[in-house]
Design a protein around this motif. Structure first.
Motif, short mmCIF file in Angstrom:
data_model
loop_
_atom_site.label_atom_id
_atom_site.label_comp_id
_atom_site.label_asym_id
_atom_site.label_seq_id
_atom_site.Cartn_x
_atom_site.Cartn_y
_atom_site.Cartn_z
N VAL A 191 40.21 43.39 31.66
CA VAL A 191 40.43 44.67 32.34
C VAL A 191 40.72 45.80 31.36
CG1 VAL A 191 41.12 43.71 34.55
CG2 VAL A 191 42.85 44.13 32.81
N GLU A 192 41.03 45.46 30.11
CA GLU A 192 41.30 46.49 29.10
C GLU A 192 40.01 47.06 28.51
OE1 GLU A 192 44.37 47.53 28.67
OE2 GLU A 192 44.98 46.00 30.13
N ARG A 193 38.92 46.35 28.67
CA ARG A 193 37.66 46.79 28.06
C ARG A 193 36.95 47.72 29.04
NH1 ARG A 193 33.17 42.67 25.50
NH2 ARG A 193 31.80 44.28 24.64
N PRO A 194 36.78 48.99 28.68
CA PRO A 194 36.18 49.95 29.63
C PRO A 194 34.70 49.70 29.86
CG PRO A 194 36.53 50.98 27.49
CD PRO A 194 37.11 49.59 27.40
N ALA A 199 39.68 43.80 38.02
CA ALA A 199 38.43 44.07 37.32
C ALA A 199 38.41 45.54 36.95
CB ALA A 199 37.24 43.73 38.22
N PRO A 200 37.63 45.89 35.93
CA PRO A 200 37.53 47.31 35.59
C PRO A 200 36.65 48.12 36.56
CG PRO A 200 36.29 45.99 34.03
CD PRO A 200 37.00 45.04 34.94
N LEU A 201 35.82 47.42 37.35
CA LEU A 201 34.91 48.11 38.26
C LEU A 201 34.76 47.30 39.53
CD1 LEU A 201 32.74 50.32 38.88
CD2 LEU A 201 31.09 48.84 37.70
N LEU A 202 34.81 48.00 40.65
CA LEU A 202 34.62 47.37 41.96
C LEU A 202 33.67 48.26 42.75
CD1 LEU A 202 35.83 44.93 43.50
CD2 LEU A 202 37.47 46.51 44.48
N ILE A 203 32.61 47.67 43.29
CA ILE A 203 31.66 48.41 44.12
C ILE A 203 31.67 47.76 45.49
CG2 ILE A 203 29.27 49.14 44.46
CD1 ILE A 203 28.90 48.87 41.40
N VAL A 204 32.09 48.51 46.51
CA VAL A 204 32.09 48.01 47.88
C VAL A 204 30.76 48.42 48.51
CG1 VAL A 204 33.33 47.86 50.06
CG2 VAL A 204 34.60 48.32 47.94
N VAL A 205 30.02 47.43 48.99
CA VAL A 205 28.68 47.65 49.55
C VAL A 205 28.81 47.74 51.07
CG1 VAL A 205 26.35 46.72 49.75
CG2 VAL A 205 27.68 46.32 47.65
N HIS A 206 28.21 48.78 51.65
CA HIS A 206 28.29 49.02 53.09
C HIS A 206 26.89 49.03 53.70
CE1 HIS A 206 31.87 50.83 51.30
NE2 HIS A 206 32.47 50.60 52.45
N ALA A 208 32.23 43.22 48.56
CA ALA A 208 32.47 43.99 47.34
C ALA A 208 31.98 43.18 46.16
CB ALA A 208 33.95 44.31 47.20
N VAL A 209 31.64 43.89 45.08
CA VAL A 209 31.24 43.25 43.84
C VAL A 209 32.20 43.71 42.75
CG1 VAL A 209 29.38 42.87 42.18
CG2 VAL A 209 28.82 43.29 44.58
N SER A 210 32.91 42.75 42.18
CA SER A 210 33.74 43.05 41.02
C SER A 210 32.88 42.88 39.78
CB SER A 210 34.96 42.13 40.98
OG SER A 210 34.56 40.77 40.96
N ILE A 211 33.09 43.75 38.80
CA ILE A 211 32.24 43.75 37.61
C ILE A 211 33.10 44.01 36.37
CG2 ILE A 211 30.26 44.84 36.45
CD1 ILE A 211 29.33 45.75 39.24
N GLY A 212 32.79 43.32 35.30
CA GLY A 212 33.47 43.57 34.03
C GLY A 212 33.00 42.58 32.98
N TYR A 213 33.59 42.69 31.81
CA TYR A 213 33.30 41.73 30.75
C TYR A 213 34.05 40.45 31.08
CZ TYR A 213 31.23 45.64 28.31
OH TYR A 213 30.43 46.70 27.98
N SER A 214 33.32 39.36 31.14
CA SER A 214 33.90 38.08 31.57
C SER A 214 35.03 37.64 30.64
CB SER A 214 32.82 37.01 31.61
OG SER A 214 33.39 35.76 31.94
N ASP A 215 36.08 37.13 31.26
CA ASP A 215 37.19 36.53 30.53
C ASP A 215 37.32 35.06 30.94
OD1 ASP A 215 39.27 36.58 28.71
OD2 ASP A 215 40.77 37.18 30.19
N GLU A 216 36.16 34.45 31.26
CA GLU A 216 36.13 33.06 31.69
C GLU A 216 35.32 32.23 30.70
OE1 GLU A 216 36.14 33.60 36.55
OE2 GLU A 216 34.40 32.74 35.57
#
Length: 198
Positions: free
Chosen positions: A18-21, A80-87, A167-175
């Motif tokens: 979450v720290e990585r923009p 997550a650093p980004l969340l897109i809610v799809v409608h 919703a779709v959470s998006i970011g650099y994976s930490d898994e």
């Protein structure tokens, strides 16, 4: 990245750095691709709420967290650093198919075999997932608890005609990488040629 590689790498990622923009141009590309989803009658009955700061994402978590069994819902704990809610927007489809070139004279929905407004929004969500993978990111599609949709709408000013399909959470994976091949059903269980057989 080649398309086949995008498909092969796509999986649901639930933990992010979450720290990585997120670069703005990557977010714009993801959203531009989402807009290219197919839509019946080119009705384009989808819309997106983009949450890209931690205060808004915390408000989303609070709005989407049910009183009972909150641990059952990814929406309640997503970071997550980004969340897109799809409608989806059913009215856009009913309006479009009541136009003269579509052959219907009213906005009736009883002749629709499935709710294509939700199907098309789902295809849009898949484009978001694939675009994230193509950009070297992780992403996860998840639903909102039905009993929290009114709270979510109120919290973010979403009109009643728009239904959040997920919703779709998006970011650099930490898994760490996971091998899901042993859990994947055999193609012969899912693909039937010429006739459905057991």
């Amino acid at each position: 990245m080649e398309f086949q590689e995008v498909v092969r790498r796509r999986r649901m990622v639930r933990r992010y750095d979450v720290e990585r923009p997120m670069p703005a141009e990557v977010v714009d590309r993801i959203l531009d691709n989402a807009l290219r989803a197919p839509s019946a009658g080119f009705a384009q009955g989808f819309g997106y709420l983009v949450l890209d700061n931690q205060d808004d994402i915390a408000r989303f978590r609070a709005a989407a967290t049910p009183d009972e069994g909150p641990d059952k819902w990814l929406a309640a704990k997503i970071e997550a650093p980004l969340l897109i809610v799809v409608h989806s927007n059913k009215a856009a489809y009913l309006d479009r198919y009541a136009e003269p070139d579509k052959g219907h004279t009213d906005r009736a929905e009883d002749w629709w075999p499935v709710p294509y407004w939700d199907v098309d929004a789902g295809m849009s969500a898949l484009l978001i997932l694939q675009s994230a993978v193509d950009a070297g990111l992780g992403a996860c599609f998840f639903g909102l608890p039905a009993e929290r949709i009114a709270v979510y709408r109120e919290q973010f000013g979403v009109p009643d005609g728009l239904l959040p399909i997920g919703a779709v959470s998006i970011g650099y994976s930490d898994e760490p990488p996971r091998d899901l091949s042993k859990r994947r059903k055999p193609a012969t269980d899912l693909i039937h040629r010429g006739r459905w057989s057991s």
